[in-house]
Write an enzyme that holds these catalytic residues in place. Sequence first.
Site, PDB file in Angstrom:
ATOM      1  N   ASP A 186       0.661  -1.178   0.211  1.00 32.48           N
ATOM      2  CA  ASP A 186       0.041   0.319   0.295  1.00 32.48           C
ATOM      3  C   ASP A 186       0.713   0.968   0.211  1.00 32.48           C
ATOM      4  OD1 ASP A 186      -2.331  -1.927   0.480  1.00 32.48           O
ATOM      5  OD2 ASP A 186      -1.666  -2.055   2.402  1.00 32.48           O
ATOM      6  N   GLU A 191     -10.395   1.293  -3.325  1.00 32.65           N
ATOM      7  CA  GLU A 191     -10.493   1.278  -2.153  1.00 32.65           C
ATOM      8  C   GLU A 191      -9.463   2.208  -2.520  1.00 32.65           C
ATOM      9  OE1 GLU A 191      -9.040  -2.260   0.000  1.00 32.65           O
ATOM     10  OE2 GLU A 191      -8.623  -3.050  -2.118  1.00 32.65           O
TER      11      GLU A 191
END
Length: 536
Positions: free
Chosen positions: A16, A189
């Site tokens: 991420d 997301e």
Amino acid sequence: MTNKIFNPILKGFNPDPSIIRVGDDYYIATSTFEWFPGIQIHHSKDLINWHLIGHALTRTSQLDMKGMDNSEGVYAPALTYSDGKFWLCFSNVHACRGGNWMATPSFVVTADAPTGPWSDPVSIGNYGFDPSLFHDDDGKKYMLNMVWDGRADKNFFGGIMLQQFDPDSGKLLNKAKNIFKGTRLGCTEGPQMLKKGDYYYLITAEGGTGIDHAVTVCRSKNIDGPYEVHPNNPILTSRFQEDAPLQRAGHGFFVETQDGEWYLSHLCSRGIVNPEGYQFMPVYNNLYSPLGRETALQKAHWEDGWPYVSSGKTPVVEVPAPDLPFCPWPVQNALDDFDNTKLRLDYQTLREPADEKWISLTERPGYLRLKGRHYLSSRYQQSLIARRFQSHSARAETKMQFKPETPYQMAGLCAYYARNGHYFLKMSATDEGERVLQIVGNINDNYREFSEEVSIGNISQVYMRLTLEEQWYKYSYSLDAKTWYRIGPALNSTPLSDEGGPDVFRFTGSFVALFAADISGQNTAADFDYLEYLEF
């Protein structure tokens, strides 16, 4: 000197990524989930060479993860720079399982320097995970967040919420608005936003963080939409590219160099083939990623008002580097002899800070002392320090002194993915007090003993090795550092991977860990003289 970036740039569990440039310096923040301290921050001058400079969340006042389960904790940090300081958003996910509503409190912290100290957190809502902050050129700030919808008849991934944030009061203003419902790839997301020219560009992760992962781009002239999707979306994915060396590519964001070149950061994984056919998750190419999700960079460019990955949609290993001065960093010694009074930055603990109540580098100078507490399957009180495996070919070695008297006292060397995904070469004792070595472990909530007990009499000092050879972990031990003995069988590494079990919430990576437990509550200590980690 090289003119190539070689991916992954951050090896081992570093998912991420959120990238920024401040002047001539580049920074990447990555997720840490249940590992403490929270949020790793890496630094580079040239996008080629990166080094770990610290963690943002170093106090329990910033990050309380007591009792959290595997792959809960810190999700998808978003790093930005504005008003002369660094801003960092994150979620501290308290409950991700159960198939309904999640507890996902989200926060922002700030610092004058990326090395900290970082402020105590300010709440920015509880819509879902993956928050970020966008600083508009009119001075306004906006919180972006995916929204998790736990109702039975709804899509859990409910879109991207936008809401103005007042930094002076630390409050969200006005009503939140869902500005993007996502594409047919689903699982929308990881929202981050940039502004270029007349457009706001919303970059999201889609497809789920597995084999269908992707980077989606959409744009609008108004921050609250409507947003149009990139004509060639997704702009990056490894989906259906089973021969690609970088799999699961997604969760990206852009950075512009000092000279106007553009790059896209993203997560990826390097898979290994499992010939045994051990399979829980739907892995169409039989690839597993015990190292976890890693960070990579791709060259990008703009065309007709849209960003594109210059080498195409499929990520590549070798990427043209920007025309910047080459800046390597000092190489850390592979051997940590624990002569320092502080732990190295690359060590982490589970859920709580390293506290003198259970860990010490000073009680016995030159040794790391771990005072035994709970066993590995507990979500509390783990006397464990660990560092990431960053290569499929690596070896870890330690020398341990330990005097167990009962089977309830044990210490040694672990290959650790989760409390229900690990192997453990332990020294312990029989009911009669005879000291023994044995490999045990837990695979998907099944405790197993992988070797017979090996008696070592009254010896209190042992050398232990853990070798990772592609798919296999192999343990050995020595009593004199000269003659080494294999113990137990080769152990499959793929159960210690994101794809290695039936639980879909598997987001971390494998670590090598030093560990001590004392189920009797006496806190019997194990002393470790060194930990050496080598890649080959």
